[in-house]
Write a protein that holds these residues in place. Structure first.
Motif, PDB file in Angstrom:
ATOM      1  N   ARG A  30       0.841  -1.208   0.000  1.00 35.54           N
ATOM      2  CA  ARG A  30       0.000   0.000   0.000  1.00 35.54           C
ATOM      3  C   ARG A  30       0.873   1.254   0.000  1.00 35.54           C
ATOM      4  O   ARG A  30       0.565   2.248  -0.635  1.00 35.54           O
ATOM      5  N   ARG A  32       3.640   1.610  -1.487  1.00 35.84           N
ATOM      6  CA  ARG A  32       4.249   1.769  -2.814  1.00 35.84           C
ATOM      7  C   ARG A  32       3.300   2.413  -3.829  1.00 35.84           C
ATOM      8  O   ARG A  32       3.728   2.795  -4.915  1.00 35.84           O
ATOM      9  N   LEU A  33       2.018   2.530  -3.493  1.00 35.09           N
ATOM     10  CA  LEU A  33       1.058   3.107  -4.433  1.00 35.09           C
ATOM     11  C   LEU A  33       1.370   4.580  -4.654  1.00 35.09           C
ATOM     12  O   LEU A  33       1.627   5.316  -3.719  1.00 35.09           O
ATOM     13  N   ASP A  34       1.345   5.005  -5.917  1.00 31.27           N
ATOM     14  CA  ASP A  34       1.580   6.413  -6.226  1.00 31.27           C
ATOM     15  C   ASP A  34       0.356   6.987  -6.934  1.00 31.27           C
ATOM     16  O   ASP A  34      -0.698   6.350  -6.985  1.00 31.27           O
ATOM     17  N   ALA A  35       0.492   8.167  -7.492  1.00 26.14           N
ATOM     18  CA  ALA A  35      -0.645   8.867  -8.119  1.00 26.14           C
ATOM     19  C   ALA A  35      -1.238   8.060  -9.270  1.00 26.14           C
ATOM     20  O   ALA A  35      -2.455   8.069  -9.465  1.00 26.14           O
ATOM     21  N   ARG A  36      -0.406   7.356 -10.024  1.00 20.81           N
ATOM     22  CA  ARG A  36      -0.920   6.550 -11.155  1.00 20.81           C
ATOM     23  C   ARG A  36      -1.819   5.431 -10.648  1.00 20.81           C
ATOM     24  O   ARG A  36      -2.915   5.220 -11.181  1.00 20.81           O
ATOM     25  N   HIS A  37      -1.346   4.719  -9.623  1.00 18.87           N
ATOM     26  CA  HIS A  37      -2.144   3.643  -9.045  1.00 18.87           C
ATOM     27  C   HIS A  37      -3.453   4.209  -8.495  1.00 18.87           C
ATOM     28  O   HIS A  37      -4.530   3.669  -8.753  1.00 18.87           O
ATOM     29  N   ASN A  38      -3.331   5.304  -7.713  1.00 14.69           N
ATOM     30  CA  ASN A  38      -4.517   5.895  -7.086  1.00 14.69           C
ATOM     31  C   ASN A  38      -5.545   6.341  -8.115  1.00 14.69           C
ATOM     32  O   ASN A  38      -6.747   6.163  -7.911  1.00 14.69           O
ATOM     33  N   TYR A  39      -5.095   6.917  -9.223  1.00  8.64           N
ATOM     34  CA  TYR A  39      -6.022   7.348 -10.266  1.00  8.64           C
ATOM     35  C   TYR A  39      -6.795   6.152 -10.825  1.00  8.64           C
ATOM     36  O   TYR A  39      -8.023   6.190 -10.950  1.00  8.64           O
ATOM     37  N   GLU A  56      -8.439  -1.335  -3.349  1.00  5.20           N
ATOM     38  CA  GLU A  56      -7.036  -1.514  -2.945  1.00  5.20           C
ATOM     39  C   GLU A  56      -6.838  -2.844  -2.235  1.00  5.20           C
ATOM     40  O   GLU A  56      -5.877  -3.561  -2.515  1.00  5.20           O
ATOM     41  N   ASP A  69       2.450  -2.248 -12.203  1.00  3.62           N
ATOM     42  CA  ASP A  69       3.763  -1.619 -12.391  1.00  3.62           C
ATOM     43  C   ASP A  69       4.337  -1.940 -13.767  1.00  3.62           C
ATOM     44  O   ASP A  69       4.891  -1.072 -14.437  1.00  3.62           O
TER      45      ASP A  69
END
Length: 127
Positions: A30, A32-39, A56, A69
């Motif tokens: 969790r 490691r999640l960044d803006a791309r994942h969150n979007y 998630e 990834d």
């Protein structure tokens, strides 16, 4: 009897250790999640009308984050699909004709690149 109790205690400790280790691994992923994942996860959650945390929790199990990834790295994977098998109806009729509301069902979502996993025929698919 003492041997059985000792063995039960050992199994219980081992199980507790494995559960704790799984929780720690999930929280590490969790983080490691960044803006791309969150979007992407927010978009899927909005489409399915559930919370992003529910999505998630599903995606953090197994190697699904690694698949996302690889998708972000581009030439490795050209397409990923978010699949959610259809859930049961919200209300269920019982024999006497009354309607009961079942406990909240957990949303199921998984990611596939369509190479290694079969997509369930009755699924909501987003890509």
């Amino acid at each position: 009897k003492r041997l059985k109790l000792s063995r039960l205690h050992t199994l219980k400790n081992r199980f507790s250790f494995n559960v704790q280790k799984a929780r720690e691994e999930k929280e590490h992923k969790r983080g490691r999640l960044d803006a791309r994942h969150n979007y992407m996860l927010r978009t899927v959650a909005e489409h399915l009308m559930v919370s992003q945390t529910d999505i998630e929790d599903n995606i953090l199990e197994g190697f699904q984050i690694e698949l996302m990834d690889q998708f972000f790295l581009r030439p490795t994977i050209a397409l990923i699909m978010f699949c959610s098998p259809k859930s049961e109806p919200a209300d269920a009729a019982v024999a006497n004709g009354t309607t009961v509301k079942p406990a909240k069902t957990r949303v199921k979502v998984y990611i596939t690149d369509c190479k290694n996993e079969r997509v369930e025929p009755d699924s909501t698919i987003m890509y």
